[in-house]
Design a protein around this motif. Structure first.
Motif, short mmCIF file in Angstrom:
data_model
loop_
_atom_site.label_atom_id
_atom_site.label_comp_id
_atom_site.label_asym_id
_atom_site.label_seq_id
_atom_site.Cartn_x
_atom_site.Cartn_y
_atom_site.Cartn_z
N ARG A 79 -61.93 5.14 3.02
CA ARG A 79 -61.56 6.63 3.53
C ARG A 79 -60.09 6.69 3.64
O ARG A 79 -59.53 7.86 3.33
N ARG A 80 -59.35 5.95 4.34
CA ARG A 80 -58.14 5.78 4.49
C ARG A 80 -57.37 5.86 3.12
O ARG A 80 -56.45 6.75 2.66
N LYS A 81 -57.82 4.96 2.09
CA LYS A 81 -57.17 5.11 0.95
C LYS A 81 -57.34 6.34 0.08
O LYS A 81 -56.37 6.89 -0.42
N GLU A 82 -58.53 7.08 0.21
CA GLU A 82 -58.63 8.07 -0.56
C GLU A 82 -57.85 9.46 0.21
O GLU A 82 -57.26 10.17 -0.62
N ALA A 83 -57.71 9.14 1.30
CA ALA A 83 -57.16 10.30 2.23
C ALA A 83 -55.46 10.23 1.79
O ALA A 83 -54.61 11.02 1.48
N GLY A 84 -55.08 9.08 1.42
CA GLY A 84 -53.72 8.90 1.06
C GLY A 84 -53.29 9.11 -0.37
O GLY A 84 -52.50 9.69 -0.79
N VAL A 85 -54.22 8.81 -1.36
CA VAL A 85 -54.32 9.17 -2.74
C VAL A 85 -54.16 10.61 -2.96
O VAL A 85 -53.55 10.93 -3.66
N LYS A 86 -54.98 11.34 -2.30
CA LYS A 86 -54.97 12.79 -2.35
C LYS A 86 -54.30 13.50 -1.44
O LYS A 86 -54.41 14.88 -1.21
N ASP A 87 -53.51 12.98 -0.66
CA ASP A 87 -52.58 13.71 0.48
C ASP A 87 -51.95 14.80 -0.37
O ASP A 87 -50.79 14.57 -0.91
N ARG A 88 -51.88 16.04 0.13
CA ARG A 88 -51.17 16.88 -0.38
C ARG A 88 -50.24 17.55 0.50
O ARG A 88 -49.43 18.35 0.50
N ASN A 89 -50.25 16.86 1.71
CA ASN A 89 -49.12 17.41 2.70
C ASN A 89 -47.92 16.75 2.35
O ASN A 89 -46.77 17.47 2.41
N ARG A 90 -47.65 15.81 1.40
CA ARG A 90 -46.48 14.89 1.08
C ARG A 90 -46.22 14.93 -0.48
O ARG A 90 -47.05 14.76 -1.16
N LEU A 91 -45.11 15.29 -0.72
CA LEU A 91 -44.58 15.43 -1.96
C LEU A 91 -43.54 14.20 -2.31
O LEU A 91 -42.16 14.46 -1.56
N ASP A 92 -43.62 13.32 -3.07
CA ASP A 92 -42.84 12.43 -3.24
C ASP A 92 -41.89 12.31 -4.80
O ASP A 92 -42.93 12.47 -5.85
N VAL A 93 -40.74 12.65 -4.81
CA VAL A 93 -40.11 12.88 -6.13
C VAL A 93 -39.03 11.88 -6.17
O VAL A 93 -38.07 11.97 -5.12
N ILE A 94 -39.14 11.39 -7.24
CA ILE A 94 -37.93 10.14 -7.35
C ILE A 94 -37.25 10.61 -8.59
O ILE A 94 -38.01 10.64 -9.59
N VAL A 95 -36.07 10.95 -8.59
CA VAL A 95 -35.17 11.49 -9.87
C VAL A 95 -34.22 10.30 -10.46
O VAL A 95 -33.69 9.78 -9.69
N MET A 96 -34.44 10.06 -11.45
CA MET A 96 -33.69 9.06 -12.22
C MET A 96 -32.67 9.97 -13.32
O MET A 96 -32.99 10.24 -14.41
N PRO A 97 -31.57 10.47 -12.87
CA PRO A 97 -30.68 11.26 -13.68
C PRO A 97 -30.11 10.65 -14.88
O PRO A 97 -29.50 11.15 -15.66
N ASN A 98 -30.36 9.24 -14.97
CA ASN A 98 -29.64 8.38 -15.97
C ASN A 98 -30.39 7.01 -15.86
O ASN A 98 -31.05 6.70 -14.96
N LEU A 99 -30.22 6.46 -17.13
CA LEU A 99 -30.70 5.07 -17.30
C LEU A 99 -29.32 4.26 -17.57
O LEU A 99 -29.52 3.32 -18.34
N ASP A 100 -28.24 4.62 -17.03
CA ASP A 100 -26.82 3.96 -17.32
C ASP A 100 -26.66 3.20 -16.04
O ASP A 100 -27.23 3.63 -14.95
#
Length: 458
Positions: A79-100
Motif C-alpha cells: 500500500r505504501r508503494k502504491e501511494a508513492g507511485v500514484k502520489d499527486r501531491n508531489r511533482l518531480d521535474v529534472i531539467v537537462m538544459p544540455n548534454l554538454d
C-alpha cells in the motif's frame, strides 16, 4: 501475536548488547546483556506466559517488534508503494538544459556534445507545460541536471523564475537543487543563483587534489580541484542558507584518501556541507564493488562518516529510508526528466537515447506519453518476487525499476552492502556515532507513526 517479519538483530561482540531494528516501523532498541535472553525468547514465542518475558513482550509490542497475528505487513508495504507511485501531491521535474560538459570524467556514462543545448522554443514549451502542471500539485521539486547545467545559465534563470512565480501564485511549495561539477560557479554565477533562491547544490569532489585530478578532469585532461574547491567555499560563504552535498565517487583508487579530503575544508563552512559517499559503478576496472570487498567498503566508509561527523560536517545517520514509499523518484507517475529536446525520461542514469524516452513535451506545452515505453515502465509488478521475503524490503521497496526492465534483475544495490543503508545499520549495530544513536532513535520513533518523506527517501 507474532514477531514482525521486518526485525533485524545485531549483537555487539565487545559489549554483548543486542541491537534490534525494525525496517518497516523504524523502531530501534538496545538490549543490555542481562536482558538479551528474555528479548530473544519474547521474539521467538510472543505468546509465552512466562513472567520473565511478559514485560519484555509488552515493550516489544509497543515498539512493533511484535505485532498482532492478523496484521499483513507485506500488504502494508504494498500500500505504501502504491501511494508513492500514484502520489499527486508531489511533482518531480529534472531539467537537462544540455548534454554538454566541460569535464571528461572516465566513469561518466553520458555521451556529451556541445550541440546538445536547449533552444528558446523548447524552453517556452517547457514553461507552458509547467504553467498548467504546477497548480495540480502541492510541492514542486525542480532539479537541474546535465550534462553540466551551468553551461546553460539563461535556461536556469528563465525556467526557475517562472516556476517560482507560478508556485507563489498557487500556494505550491518550491524546492530547487542543482547538480553541478562546480567549475562554472564564478562570483557572477553564484549571485544569479542566489537571487533565484537556489540554495541546494550537489558538487562532486573525488578526494584531495592528487585523487580528484585523476578523475574530475577537463576535456583537455587538466585537473580541476583547486577551482572547484575554491568555488565551493565561495558558494557556501555567499549565503548562510546554502547547503552543498559534497559527493565523493569512490573506488579502489581513491577510497583511502577520503579522510585527507575531509581535513581540507575550513571549519567555518563544514556545517553547510553534507558529505555523501557513493561507489563508482559500471566498468569493472573502475567499479568499487568489483575491486573491493563489500564488508571492507562498509567498514571503511562508516569510519569516514564518523570522521566527518566529528569534524562538524552535516552528516545524517543513514539514508536508512524509514517510511520510504518507492525505490527512487523514477517510480513516481508525477516525475519527469525533460532533456534539451523536450523528450521525457524516467531514470537519470541513462544515455538518453530517443528510443528510451517515455514521452515528450509537444509544441502546445502538453506531455504526450510514448505509450509502449510508459506502459512498460509502470506495468511491472510493484515488488520483485525474490524481494518479497527480504527483511530489508521496507528500506528498499523492491529494487531498481530500470534494471528490472533492462536486465531482469533488481540491480547491484539489492544486497545493501556498499550503500548508506548498510553502513548505517552497521553503525547502529556496533555502537558507532555515539550520541547520534539516541537522537536517531527519537527520529525513527516518529517515523514509526506513519510514512513521511525525509532527505534521501524515494
Amino acid at each position: 501475536m507474532k514477531a514482525s517479519r521486518y526485525n533485524i538483530a545485531s549483537e555487539d561482540p565487545e559489549t554483548g548488547r543486542l541491537v534490534l531494528f525494525n525496517t518497516l516501523y523504524g523502531s530501534t532498541v538496545v538490549v543490555p546483556p542481562e536482558d538479551k535472553r528474555d528479548a530473544v525468547a519474547a521474539l521467538e514465542n510472543p505468546g509465552s506466559a512466562e513472567s520473565t518475558t511478559a514485560v519484555m513482550v509488552g515493550e516489544l509490542l509497543r515498539l512493533k517488534f511484535i505485532v498482532n497475528r492478523e496484521l499483513d505487513e507485506l500488504a502494508l508495504v504494498l500500500r505504501r508503494k502504491e501511494a508513492g507511485v500514484k502520489d499527486r501531491n508531489r511533482l518531480d521535474v529534472i531539467v537537462m538544459p544540455n548534454l554538454d560538459c566541460n569535464f571528461a570524467c572516465p566513469y561518466c556514462y553520458e555521451s556529451h556534445d556541445c550541440a546538445n543545448r536547449m533552444s528558446v522554443a523548447v524552453r517556452e514549451r517547457l514553461i507552458k507545460w509547467l504553467g498548467t502542471t504546477i497548480p495540480l500539485h502541492k510541492v514542486l521539486l525542480l532539479n537541474w541536471f546535465g550534462g553540466e547545467p551551468l553551461l546553460s545559465p539563461d535556461d536556469i534563470v528563465a525556467i526557475t523564475a517562472f516556476a517560482r512565480g507560478k508556485c507563489n501564485e498557487h500556494g505550491v511549495r518550491l524546492l530547487t537543487n542543482i547538480t553541478t561539477n562546480g567549475y562554472a560557479l564564478t562570483s557572477g554565477m553564484i549571485a544569479r543563483l542566489i537571487a533565484l533562491e537556489i540554495f541546494s547544490y550537489q558538487i562532486t569532489v573525488d578526494g584531495p587534489p592528487d585523487a580528484h585530478n585523476k578523475t574530475r578532469v577537463l576535456k583537455s585532461g587538466r585537473g580541476t580541484f583547486d577551482r572547484v574547491f575554491r568555488n565551493i567555499l565561495s558558494l557556501a560563504k555567499a549565503d548562510g542558507r546554502v547547503r552543498i552535498s559534497v559527493r565523493v565517487n569512490y573506488n579502489h583508487h581513491n577510497i583511502y584518501q577520503i579522510p585527507e579530503l575531509l581535513l581540507l575544508f575550513p571549519e567555518d563552512v563544514r556545517k553547510q556541507l553534507r558529505i555523501v559517499f557513493e561507489p563508482v559503478f559500471g566498468h569493472a576496472a573502475l567499479s568499487a564493488t568489483e575491486n573491493i570487498d563489500g564488508g571492507e567498503i562498509s567498514r571503511f566508509i562508516t569510519k569516514c562518516y564518523e570522521q566527518a561527523q566529528s569534524l562538524g560536517y552535516d552528516v545524517r545517520l543513514g539514508g536508512l529510508g524509514v517510511g520510504r514509499l518507492v525505490y527512487c523518484y523514477a517510480e513516481r507517475e508525477s516525475q519527469y526528466i525533460v532533456d534539451f529536446k523536450g523528450d521525457v525520461f524516467k531514470c537519470s542514469v541513462a544515455d538518453f537515447s530517443p528510443e528510451k524516452r517515455v514521452g515528450a513535451i509537444d509544441a502546445n506545452g502538453r506531455f504526450v506519453a510514448d505509450e509502449a515505453n510508459w506502459n512498460e515502465w509502470f506495468s511491472l509488478s510493484p515488488i520483485e518476487n525474490k524481494c518479497v521475503e527480504c527483511t530489508f524490503l521496507p528500506l528498499c521497496m523492491g529494487g531498481c525499476r530500470k534494471d528490472r526492465i533492462e536486465h531482469k534483475a533488481t540491480g547491484s544495490y539489492c544486497h545493501l552492502v556498499p550503500t548508506n543503508t548498510s553502513q548505517a545499520l552497521k553503525s547502529i549495530a556496533f555502537g558507532s556515532f555515539g550520541a547520534f544513536l539516541n537522537k536517531e532513535v527519537e527520529v525513527r520513533a516518529r517515523c514509526a507513526e506513519g510514512p513521511q518523506r525525509c532527505d534521501g527517501c524515494g
